[in-house]
Design a protein around this motif. Structure first.
Motif, mmCIF file in Angstrom:
data_model
loop_
_atom_site.group_PDB
_atom_site.id
_atom_site.type_symbol
_atom_site.label_atom_id
_atom_site.label_comp_id
_atom_site.label_asym_id
_atom_site.label_seq_id
_atom_site.Cartn_x
_atom_site.Cartn_y
_atom_site.Cartn_z
ATOM 1 N N ARG A 1 9.701 14.885 2.651
ATOM 2 C CA ARG A 1 8.594 13.940 2.787
ATOM 3 C C ARG A 1 8.910 12.887 3.844
ATOM 4 N NH1 ARG A 1 8.997 15.691 -2.513
ATOM 5 N NH2 ARG A 1 7.061 16.580 -3.257
ATOM 6 N N ARG B 1 5.043 14.625 6.800
ATOM 7 C CA ARG B 1 3.720 14.130 6.396
ATOM 8 C C ARG B 1 2.699 14.414 7.489
ATOM 9 N NH1 ARG B 1 5.105 8.150 4.382
ATOM 10 N NH2 ARG B 1 7.039 8.713 3.378
ATOM 11 N N PRO C 1 -2.686 15.627 -4.937
ATOM 12 C CA PRO C 1 -1.979 16.836 -5.357
ATOM 13 C C PRO C 1 -2.094 17.897 -4.271
ATOM 14 C CG PRO C 1 -3.404 16.035 -7.095
ATOM 15 C CD PRO C 1 -3.710 15.224 -5.886
ATOM 16 N N ASN D 1 0.841 -1.196 0.000
ATOM 17 C CA ASN D 1 0.000 0.000 0.000
ATOM 18 C C ASN D 1 0.873 1.242 0.000
ATOM 19 O OD1 ASN D 1 -2.266 -1.557 0.161
ATOM 20 N ND2 ASN D 1 -2.194 -1.628 2.400
ATOM 21 N N PRO D 2 0.790 2.035 -1.030
ATOM 22 C CA PRO D 2 1.610 3.244 -1.046
ATOM 23 C C PRO D 2 0.995 4.347 -0.188
ATOM 24 C CG PRO D 2 0.312 3.111 -3.031
ATOM 25 C CD PRO D 2 -0.061 1.921 -2.207
ATOM 26 N N ALA D 3 1.832 5.344 0.104
ATOM 27 C CA ALA D 3 1.325 6.480 0.883
ATOM 28 C C ALA D 3 0.385 7.293 0.013
ATOM 29 C CB ALA D 3 2.496 7.353 1.318
ATOM 30 N N ALA D 4 -0.680 7.755 0.616
ATOM 31 C CA ALA D 4 -1.624 8.574 -0.139
ATOM 32 C C ALA D 4 -0.957 9.894 -0.497
ATOM 33 C CB ALA D 4 -2.863 8.825 0.703
ATOM 34 N N ALA D 5 -1.058 10.293 -1.734
ATOM 35 C CA ALA D 5 -0.380 11.522 -2.150
ATOM 36 C C ALA D 5 -1.276 12.344 -3.070
ATOM 37 C CB ALA D 5 0.925 11.173 -2.854
#
Lengths: 310, 130
Positions: A207, A212, A141, A135-139
């Motif tokens: 980051r 974050r 825009p 699961n990637p980090a929510a990013a």
């Protein structure tokens, strides 16, 4: 023994200094990521350098407390020649303690940076490893995420004006009724927005988990401000101005909800708290509601209809 | 089998970050750690994880897409594609030989022993054959 007003204020001042010192000591607690405003690798907190930094910071905090108390005593004795008010004395002592805290924290922050640099040099290089299929980090825009709360609030505002058929001049008249509260809220909102913007810009390129977290807090704050603006937008066309006591009650609710979240975020037991997040939200929400009722009970229904007061 | 391909970059290295991302991903693709149909993180997500600007990741993805490894779709990230292995030509072989020699020379100059280089070559050969 008589116990006059100034003695009570002096003791309150000492107590306030002690509470603030406890808070300063508390933030030196070790956490998985945060260490005096630095994001650190796991296990860094147990190193000898980290322990030395914490130890020195704690000693400095206690010395700061001592200095602030001495300053408080000095100001209490020479209050009359210095033309100071009774309530101004503890405030000045708290300000001095705050300034000294900044120095201690900045020193600990720099020392942490140096220790981390040494650790990286000792390790040879600083490899970043990222698992690709997890699961990637929510990013989202960033710019649109920041602008979205404001745009949402403006939409609510314009919509409510349109529904109420309120002209700009009528709106201005309603604002005029609650001028002090409106201006205060507006300026606090502007200050918060400026601070939030600065923080986002500051952390835009960093980051790290701390960055974050800060970004998330700022964005949550932006949505909170948008909610308040939306509420104002709905109240003003409806000619409703909340009394100051009611606003205080709302403020207490925000504090009751926000404070546990803030403290658990920086707590060493954060992971544990996250498991019980929903329960905590219910408890703090209930606490906030009770506080609101207690705070506003006498005048909860004293919501002023601006139309009647004009 | 539970695959967990990991991309590693070294921000202190003199090699540009986008080049490290390209090399790292290509290694994973060649080794089969990433297989056709796998969806890679979006440029923003990977940029966030690596601590680099998303344009750096976008540039790396574009290079791999040009090589035929990735299919880039707007707002859907990069997807690993089935790639036909191109025909080997003598020029490629010569380039490989030259690059390898340069690499060995560079690390020999930095003090890496012949034994260590040989060990790594053997490991690599084993991995390629298997």
């Amino acid at each position: 023994m008589t116990f006059d007003h100034s003695s009570a204020l002096f003791l309150t001042g000492v107590a306030a200094l002690c509470v603030v010192a406890c808070f300063h000591l508390w933030i030196s607690r070790r956490d998985q990521f945060f260490f005096f405003g630095r994001t650190v690798p796991e296990g860094f907190q147990t190193t000898a350098e980290a322990q030395a930094i914490v130890s020195l910071y704690r000693r400095q905090t206690l010395a700061n407390l001592l200095l602030a108390v001495v300053f408080l005593v000095f100001l209490t004795i020479y209050r009359a020649p210095l033309h100071l008010s009774v309530s101004g004395v503890p405030m000045l002592a708290l300000i001095i303690q705050g300034i000294l805290f900044n120095f201690a924290f900045a020193r600990a922050n720099h020392a942490s940076a140096s220790a981390l640099e040494d650790q990286h040099e000792a390790a040879g290089s600083h490899i970043i490893a990222v698992p690709l299929l997890l699961n990637p980090a929510a990013a989202p825009p960033r710019l649109s995420t920041i602008l979205l709360p404001g745009v949402a609030a403006i939409c609510v505002w314009l919509l409510s004006m349109w529904v109420a058929g309120l002209s700009p001049s009528a709106f201005a008249a309603v604002v005029n009724t609650s001028q002090e509260g409106f201006l205060m809220g507006f300026s606090i909102g502007l200050l918060a927005a400026a601070l939030g913007w600065l923080l986002v810009m500051r952390f835009a390129r960093q980051r790290t988990p701390l960055a974050r977290f800060t970004t998330r807090v700022v964005l949550a704050g932006a949505w909170g401000a948008a909610l308040v603006l939306s509420a104002l937008a709905l109240f003003v066309p409806a000619h409703i101005v909340l009394s100051r006591t009611a606003m205080r009650g709302v403020g207490f609710t925000f504090l009751a909800l926000g404070s546990p979240r803030f403290f658990t975020a920086f707590s060493a037991r954060r992971v544990l708290f996250q498991q019980y997040r929903s329960k905590m939200a219910i408890i703090s929400g209930a606490g906030g509601s009770i506080t609101t009722i207690l705070q506003t009970r006498p005048s909860w229904f004293s919501i002023v209809h601006a139309r009647d007061t004009r | 089998m539970n695959r967990a391909p990991i991309l590693r970059i070294d921000p202190d290295s003199s090699t540009p970050i986008y080049r490290q991302v390209v090399d790292g991903l290509r290694s994973l693709l060649v080794e089969g750690a990433l297989q056709p149909g796998d969806a890679l993180p979006t440029v923003r997500e990977l940029g966030l994880e690596l601590g680099v600007h998303f344009n750096t990741v976008a540039e790396a993805y574009r290079v791999l897409a040009a090589e035929g490894w990735l299919d880039l779709r707007r707002r859907r990230g990069a997807v690993v594609t089935e790639r036909a292995v191109p025909q080997q030509n003598p020029q490629t072989e010569e380039q490989f030989s030259r690059s390898l020699r340069q690499l060995v020379a560079q690390y020999r100059a930095e003090g890496l022993s012949i034994k260590a280089i040989r060990k790594e070559f053997e490991r690599l050969t084993r991995e390629l054959i298997s």
